[in-house]
Scaffold this motif. Structure first.
Motif, PDB file in Angstrom:
ATOM      1  N   GLN A  55       0.792  -1.229   0.000  1.00 40.52           N
ATOM      2  CA  GLN A  55       0.000   0.000   0.000  1.00 40.52           C
ATOM      3  C   GLN A  55       0.827   1.284   0.000  1.00 40.52           C
ATOM      4  N   PRO A  56       1.863   1.423   0.853  1.00 43.79           N
ATOM      5  CA  PRO A  56       2.634   2.675   0.815  1.00 43.79           C
ATOM      6  C   PRO A  56       3.302   2.927  -0.536  1.00 43.79           C
ATOM      7  N   HIS A  57       3.709   1.881  -1.221  1.00 46.01           N
ATOM      8  CA  HIS A  57       4.386   2.040  -2.514  1.00 46.01           C
ATOM      9  C   HIS A  57       3.381   2.272  -3.641  1.00 46.01           C
ATOM     10  N   LEU A  58       2.179   1.759  -3.481  1.00 45.33           N
ATOM     11  CA  LEU A  58       1.129   2.103  -4.439  1.00 45.33           C
ATOM     12  C   LEU A  58       0.766   3.582  -4.293  1.00 45.33           C
ATOM     13  N   ALA A  59       0.789   4.055  -3.061  1.00 48.56           N
ATOM     14  CA  ALA A  59       0.433   5.459  -2.820  1.00 48.56           C
ATOM     15  C   ALA A  59       1.470   6.417  -3.389  1.00 48.56           C
ATOM     16  N   ASP A  60       2.758   6.057  -3.291  1.00 50.16           N
ATOM     17  CA  ASP A  60       3.782   6.987  -3.803  1.00 50.16           C
ATOM     18  C   ASP A  60       4.177   6.700  -5.250  1.00 50.16           C
ATOM     19  N   GLY A  61       3.567   5.688  -5.860  1.00 52.23           N
ATOM     20  CA  GLY A  61       3.796   5.423  -7.277  1.00 52.23           C
ATOM     21  C   GLY A  61       4.995   4.548  -7.593  1.00 52.23           C
ATOM     22  N   SER A  62       5.711   4.074  -6.584  1.00 51.96           N
ATOM     23  CA  SER A  62       6.869   3.220  -6.850  1.00 51.96           C
ATOM     24  C   SER A  62       6.456   1.798  -7.213  1.00 51.96           C
ATOM     25  N   LEU A  63       5.196   1.432  -6.965  1.00 48.32           N
ATOM     26  CA  LEU A  63       4.608   0.183  -7.444  1.00 48.32           C
ATOM     27  C   LEU A  63       3.250   0.493  -8.058  1.00 48.32           C
ATOM     28  N   GLN A  64       2.864  -0.344  -9.000  1.00 47.84           N
ATOM     29  CA  GLN A  64       1.532  -0.236  -9.589  1.00 47.84           C
ATOM     30  C   GLN A  64       0.824  -1.579  -9.473  1.00 47.84           C
TER      31      GLN A  64
END
Length: 320
Positions: free
Chosen positions: A251-260
């Motif tokens: 979730q944190p990486h989806l929020a900052d765009g580093s994961l999709q």
């Protein structure tokens, strides 16, 4: 009748257990705040009461007899049961106290559960917790654990398994991995993509499902197989491959765009989260308070409400 013989048998058993665990009469006497002759008299009184020699003693050696080993194992269970019964009869609102030994998975134990653990410790000043980070299945006897939190199936029929929640698993990848590829419209399109695998739950095969009940099984040749959720996430963020990851971890990486998120309608099978403890007639106050704190926290992983949490007894075999 002398002092030792007039003592209650439960007290004699407590002294005997302390002797065994301390390793000598003198060490036990020091821990109990008494003298070595007193401890020795209590041991002889217990042997007289049972009609069995529990230990072979000499000037330089002390070891249990077979009867002594059996007595020690039974005495530990009896004393634990007695302490638990006292706590139970005093009521569920008793203040938790003493040391609680807990084994938890690395990722959950470092990220998701530290908040509720610290909140519990602030509210219970007499409680201490030994927080053991380990992703393996717990061995309660060898690790001397009070309880454990486990992600995934539970196959040990000798423990009580309280289901706290479900962890949804979604497909994720870094934006750079997607840059030169056509966005997939079906899981089958991902078969030739580079993959990462969390070896504890999937390696060379992954089955996905959608809300309509359709399934798709993918054969994988992972570029990286790891048993660490931290390592899996790091490799995914660095663009090494696609992976199925716990939604809360991504979730944190989806929020900052580093994961999709890929194919949002498709997910791997959710993983159950259980709190495990050895079967016992009574729960200590410290275990009851810990269970309550973890249940409130982990129910939020998948929206499983407190009243929906299910407990299975010592005979339960939870589904894989």
């Amino acid at each position: 009748m002398n002092e030792a013989l007039s003592g209650d048998r439960l007290g004699l058993l407590q002294t005997f257990v302390r002797i065994v665990e301390a390793g000598s009469l003198s060490a036990a006497a020091s821990q109990l705040g008494t003298t070595q002759p007193t401890v020795s008299r209590r041991l002889r009184a217990l042997e007289h009461s049972l009609g069995q020699q529990l230990a072979q003693r000499s000037t330089h050696a002390w070891r249990l007899t077979e009867a002594g080993r059996q007595c020690y194992e039974r005495a530990k269970l009896l004393l634990e049961d007695w302490s638990a019964m006292q706590a139970q009869l005093r009521g569920a609102q008793d203040e938790p106290e003493g040391l609680l030994r807990v084994m938890v998975p690395h990722a959950l134990g470092q990220l998701q559960l530290m908040g509720p653990l610290l909140a519990l410790l602030r509210c219970a000043p007499a409680l201490s917790v030994e927080w053991l980070l380990n992703d393996q299945a717990p061995n309660f006897s060898s690790h001397d654990l009070d309880c454990a939190i486990r992600v995934g199936a539970v196959t040990d029929p000798s423990v009580v398994a309280l289901q706290l929640g479900q962890v949804p698993r979604i497909l994720v990848a870094a934006p750079e991995l997607l840059a030169d590829r056509t966005p997939p419209s079906h899981p089958a399109a991902l078969a030739d993509w580079p993959w990462l695998a969390l070896g504890s739950y999937y390696r060379h095969e992954l089955q996905l499902h959608d809300p309509e009940g359709r399934t798709c099984k993918l054969a994988l040749r992972p570029r990286l197989i790891t048993d660490s959720l931290f390592a899996l996430r790091h490799a995914a963020v660095e663009g090494l491959g696609v992976c199925a990851m716990s939604a809360w971890m991504a979730q944190p990486h989806l929020a900052d765009g580093s994961l999709q998120c890929l194919l949002p309608g498709w997910q791997a099978e959710s993983l159950p989260v259980h709190l495990l403890y050895p079967y016992q007639r009574y729960q200590t106050a410290k275990l009851r308070h810990f269970i309550s704190a973890m249940r409130d926290s982990l129910s939020g992983l998948s929206g499983l409400g407190r009243d929906e949490a299910q407990a299975s007894g010592p005979d339960a075999m939870l589904p894989t």
